[in-house]
Every structure is written in C-alpha cells, then in structure tokens.
Design a protein around this motif. Structure first.
Motif, PDB file in Angstrom:
ATOM      1  N   SER A 159       8.599  -0.096  -3.630  1.00  0.00           N
ATOM      2  CA  SER A 159       9.602  -1.166  -3.609  1.00  0.00           C
ATOM      3  C   SER A 159       8.922  -2.518  -3.808  1.00  0.00           C
ATOM      4  CB  SER A 159      10.350  -1.153  -2.280  1.00  0.00           C
ATOM      5  OG  SER A 159       9.530  -1.677  -1.251  1.00  0.00           O
ATOM      6  N   ALA A 160       9.708  -3.579  -3.727  1.00  0.00           N
ATOM      7  CA  ALA A 160       9.195  -4.943  -3.894  1.00  0.00           C
ATOM      8  C   ALA A 160       8.607  -5.502  -2.594  1.00  0.00           C
ATOM      9  CB  ALA A 160      10.315  -5.844  -4.402  1.00  0.00           C
ATOM     10  N   PHE A 161       8.541  -4.701  -1.551  1.00  0.00           N
ATOM     11  CA  PHE A 161       7.976  -5.147  -0.273  1.00  0.00           C
ATOM     12  C   PHE A 161       6.556  -5.678  -0.461  1.00  0.00           C
ATOM     13  CE2 PHE A 161       5.777  -4.017   3.789  1.00  0.00           C
ATOM     14  CZ  PHE A 161       6.442  -4.886   4.626  1.00  0.00           C
ATOM     15  N   LEU A 162       5.732  -4.935  -1.183  1.00  0.00           N
ATOM     16  CA  LEU A 162       4.343  -5.362  -1.404  1.00  0.00           C
ATOM     17  C   LEU A 162       4.269  -6.600  -2.292  1.00  0.00           C
ATOM     18  CD1 LEU A 162       2.605  -1.885  -1.797  1.00  0.00           C
ATOM     19  CD2 LEU A 162       2.691  -3.361   0.222  1.00  0.00           C
ATOM     20  N   LEU A 163       5.227  -6.756  -3.228  1.00  0.00           N
ATOM     21  CA  LEU A 163       5.272  -7.973  -4.047  1.00  0.00           C
ATOM     22  C   LEU A 163       5.534  -9.196  -3.175  1.00  0.00           C
ATOM     23  CD1 LEU A 163       7.365  -6.767  -7.132  1.00  0.00           C
ATOM     24  CD2 LEU A 163       4.908  -7.212  -7.036  1.00  0.00           C
ATOM     25  N   GLY A 164       6.401  -9.063  -2.183  1.00  0.00           N
ATOM     26  CA  GLY A 164       6.672 -10.157  -1.260  1.00  0.00           C
ATOM     27  C   GLY A 164       5.438 -10.539  -0.461  1.00  0.00           C
ATOM     28  N   ILE A 165       4.698  -9.555  -0.002  1.00  0.00           N
ATOM     29  CA  ILE A 165       3.470  -9.821   0.754  1.00  0.00           C
ATOM     30  C   ILE A 165       2.453 -10.529  -0.132  1.00  0.00           C
ATOM     31  CG2 ILE A 165       1.500  -8.729   1.902  1.00  0.00           C
ATOM     32  CD1 ILE A 165       3.508  -6.556   2.846  1.00  0.00           C
ATOM     33  N   THR A 166       2.293 -10.059  -1.363  1.00  0.00           N
ATOM     34  CA  THR A 166       1.356 -10.682  -2.291  1.00  0.00           C
ATOM     35  C   THR A 166       1.752 -12.122  -2.594  1.00  0.00           C
ATOM     36  OG1 THR A 166       0.883  -8.524  -3.265  1.00  0.00           O
ATOM     37  CG2 THR A 166       0.291 -10.453  -4.575  1.00  0.00           C
ATOM     38  N   ALA A 167       3.057 -12.382  -2.735  1.00  0.00           N
ATOM     39  CA  ALA A 167       3.525 -13.743  -2.996  1.00  0.00           C
ATOM     40  C   ALA A 167       3.253 -14.654  -1.806  1.00  0.00           C
ATOM     41  CB  ALA A 167       5.019 -13.733  -3.322  1.00  0.00           C
ATOM     42  N   ALA A 168       3.354 -14.132  -0.595  1.00  0.00           N
ATOM     43  CA  ALA A 168       3.115 -14.932   0.606  1.00  0.00           C
ATOM     44  C   ALA A 168       1.632 -15.184   0.846  1.00  0.00           C
ATOM     45  CB  ALA A 168       3.719 -14.248   1.823  1.00  0.00           C
ATOM     46  N   LEU A 169       0.790 -14.256   0.415  1.00  0.00           N
ATOM     47  CA  LEU A 169      -0.654 -14.350   0.663  1.00  0.00           C
ATOM     48  C   LEU A 169      -1.428 -14.228  -0.643  1.00  0.00           C
ATOM     49  CD1 LEU A 169      -0.738 -11.866   3.687  1.00  0.00           C
ATOM     50  CD2 LEU A 169      -0.678 -14.366   3.808  1.00  0.00           C
ATOM     51  N   PRO A 170      -1.294 -15.201  -1.559  1.00  0.00           N
ATOM     52  CA  PRO A 170      -1.932 -15.046  -2.865  1.00  0.00           C
ATOM     53  C   PRO A 170      -3.459 -15.008  -2.811  1.00  0.00           C
ATOM     54  CG  PRO A 170      -1.054 -17.257  -2.610  1.00  0.00           C
ATOM     55  CD  PRO A 170      -0.588 -16.466  -1.424  1.00  0.00           C
ATOM     56  N   ASP A 171      -4.058 -15.590  -1.756  1.00  0.00           N
ATOM     57  CA  ASP A 171      -5.522 -15.635  -1.669  1.00  0.00           C
ATOM     58  C   ASP A 171      -6.099 -14.584  -0.730  1.00  0.00           C
ATOM     59  OD1 ASP A 171      -5.417 -17.840  -3.350  1.00  0.00           O
ATOM     60  OD2 ASP A 171      -5.274 -19.239  -1.671  1.00  0.00           O
ATOM     61  N   LYS A 172      -5.260 -13.738  -0.204  1.00  0.00           N
ATOM     62  CA  LYS A 172      -5.720 -12.750   0.777  1.00  0.00           C
ATOM     63  C   LYS A 172      -5.352 -11.353   0.300  1.00  0.00           C
ATOM     64  CE  LYS A 172      -5.661 -11.989   5.741  1.00  0.00           C
ATOM     65  NZ  LYS A 172      -5.144 -12.436   7.028  1.00  0.00           N
ATOM     66  N   ARG A 173      -6.252 -10.431   0.444  1.00  0.00           N
ATOM     67  CA  ARG A 173      -5.993  -9.037   0.085  1.00  0.00           C
ATOM     68  C   ARG A 173      -5.861  -8.216   1.359  1.00  0.00           C
ATOM     69  NH1 ARG A 173      -4.117  -9.390  -4.563  1.00  0.00           N
ATOM     70  NH2 ARG A 173      -5.501  -9.966  -6.241  1.00  0.00           N
ATOM     71  N   PRO A 174      -4.623  -7.931   1.778  1.00  0.00           N
ATOM     72  CA  PRO A 174      -4.482  -7.119   2.984  1.00  0.00           C
ATOM     73  C   PRO A 174      -4.882  -5.675   2.707  1.00  0.00           C
ATOM     74  CG  PRO A 174      -2.334  -7.618   2.049  1.00  0.00           C
ATOM     75  CD  PRO A 174      -3.344  -8.350   1.227  1.00  0.00           C
ATOM     76  N   TRP A 175      -5.226  -5.002   3.761  1.00  0.00           N
ATOM     77  CA  TRP A 175      -5.574  -3.595   3.717  1.00  0.00           C
ATOM     78  C   TRP A 175      -4.259  -2.829   3.770  1.00  0.00           C
ATOM     79  CZ3 TRP A 175      -7.500  -1.158   8.855  1.00  0.00           C
ATOM     80  CH2 TRP A 175      -7.751   0.189   8.693  1.00  0.00           C
ATOM     81  N   MET A 176      -3.989  -1.974   2.806  1.00  0.00           N
ATOM     82  CA  MET A 176      -2.727  -1.251   2.716  1.00  0.00           C
ATOM     83  C   MET A 176      -2.986   0.236   2.924  1.00  0.00           C
ATOM     84  SD  MET A 176      -0.232   0.577   0.868  1.00  0.00           S
ATOM     85  CE  MET A 176      -0.947   0.799  -0.723  1.00  0.00           C
ATOM     86  N   GLN A 177      -2.110   0.861   3.732  1.00  0.00           N
ATOM     87  CA  GLN A 177      -2.247   2.295   3.980  1.00  0.00           C
ATOM     88  C   GLN A 177      -0.866   2.940   3.996  1.00  0.00           C
ATOM     89  OE1 GLN A 177      -4.323   3.280   7.576  1.00  0.00           O
ATOM     90  NE2 GLN A 177      -4.121   5.469   7.247  1.00  0.00           N
ATOM     91  N   ARG A 178      -0.762   4.065   3.335  1.00  0.00           N
ATOM     92  CA  ARG A 178       0.484   4.842   3.359  1.00  0.00           C
ATOM     93  C   ARG A 178       0.494   5.675   4.641  1.00  0.00           C
ATOM     94  NH1 ARG A 178       2.100   8.877  -1.375  1.00  0.00           N
ATOM     95  NH2 ARG A 178       1.820   6.986  -2.578  1.00  0.00           N
ATOM     96  N   THR A 179       1.648   5.717   5.281  1.00  0.00           N
ATOM     97  CA  THR A 179       1.767   6.462   6.537  1.00  0.00           C
ATOM     98  C   THR A 179       2.155   7.912   6.276  1.00  0.00           C
ATOM     99  OG1 THR A 179       4.109   5.915   6.785  1.00  0.00           O
ATOM    100  CG2 THR A 179       2.511   4.405   7.775  1.00  0.00           C
ATOM    101  N   ASP A 180       1.858   8.726   7.244  1.00  0.00           N
ATOM    102  CA  ASP A 180       2.349  10.101   7.253  1.00  0.00           C
ATOM    103  C   ASP A 180       2.383  10.550   8.710  1.00  0.00           C
ATOM    104  OD1 ASP A 180      -0.168  11.340   8.031  1.00  0.00           O
ATOM    105  OD2 ASP A 180      -0.815  11.105   5.958  1.00  0.00           O
TER     106      ASP A 180
END
Length: 194
Positions: A54-75
C-alpha cells in the motif's frame, strides 16, 4: 457475524490489551521537543504483506526523506516473535510504528505490553473498495486525523502522521502516487516506544 460487529469486538479485545500502556500522543506543536529527541532514535516499521504493497510506506518516506527506517514484514511465526521480544527487551530505545493485520497486531501489542513498552498510538482500520472506517485511541489530534483518513489516500496519510510524530499532518501532503494499491481488509496501526 457482520463486519461492523466483528470490527468492534476486535477493537475491544485490542483496546483491552493496550489499555494499561496507552499513553497520550499528540501531533501538536506542544510535542515538538519530544519529537526532536525521538528523531534520533532508530525507527522500525512493521507491516503485514498487504500493507507493504500500500501507500503506507510512501507516506513514511515522504515524512522522513533523509532517514531510512528499518522495515520488517510481520508474521505469526516463532522466529518473528522471538526476534521482536528480544528487541523490546534489549534496553535500547527504539520507536516502532506499523500497519498490520489484526491478528499480527494482537500479538505485537501483547508483546509490547509484556515488555513494559509505551503504546502511545493505536488505530483500527477497516477498508473496502468503496470506503474506509477508522477508530483511533488518543487525544484531540487523533480525532482530527481520523477525519483526514476518510479518503482513498488514508494509508499514505497514516504513514505521514506516524512517521512525523510531533508535526501537524495537515502541513504534510501525501505523495502524488499515494492512491496506488488500495488496501482492503481489517488493519491496526500503532506506535510503540521502548
């Protein structure tokens, strides 16, 4: 059981899990100092397979253009549970935000509660092709944000709001391509602080 009743019952169950750790979370300027201190913390983004597309990650990237968060898929596997528990109990301060399916959220919220982590944000989201409904636990800013989530770009707006803790989400516009991959189903958003 109809969808609305199912959604309410899940909300009550998750709300009970979060009740002891739910703190106040404000998107107002009064929280700016806290947000600056939090901005240096590592950020982990948890997403379910559906939310990842979804666009959820696009929103995070737009809010933090200079920061690369650590992303993990849950299970729901033991590997994820053990790794997440270890992270919560490591003693290292970290911010964790996410948008996951309701089953994963129940597990994540319970693990956070058991580890004495703070849960300043909890949202319930139900989306179908024609509409979405949102219930947010929090303060007045949460109510204002809930009204903004009633659009096709709700996942991007949610990502913006969670990633930009302490900033008014109205100051941020969702990315132009935020309407891609509409998300349907039942989801929970959260912010966890250790």
């Amino acid at each position: 059981m109809n969808v609305s009743r199912r959604f309410i019952l899940k909300g009550i169950a998750l709300g009970g899990l979060a009740g002891m750790t739910l703190g106040r979370w404000s998107l107002s300027a009064n929280n700016a100092v806290s947000a600056q201190a939090q901005s240096t913390l590592p950020l982990l983004v948890l997403v379910s397979a559906e939310a990842e597309q979804s666009a959820f990650l696009l929103g995070i990237t737009a809010a933090l253009p200079d920061k690369r968060p650590w992303m993990q898929r849950t299970d729901l596997g033991m590997g994820f549970v053990q790794d997440f528990t270890r992270l919560l109990r490591s003693g290292r301060p970290i911010r964790i935000i996410g948008l996951v399916d309701d089953a994963s959220a129940a597990l994540i919220v319970e693990l956070a509660r058991a580890s004495d982590a703070r849960l300043p944000w909890l949202g319930y989201h139900s989306a179908s092709p024609g509409q979405s409904r949102h219930r947010l636990l929090g303060d007045q800013a949460s109510s204002e944000l809930a009204a903004r989530l009633d659009s096709r770009q709700w996942t991007a707006i949610l990502g913006l709001a969670l990633a930009s803790r302490g900033s008014a989400p109205t100051a941020l516009a969702p990315p132009a391509d935020a309407a891609q991959s509409p998300l349907t189903g039942h989801f929970v958003s959260f912010a966890i602080e250790t």
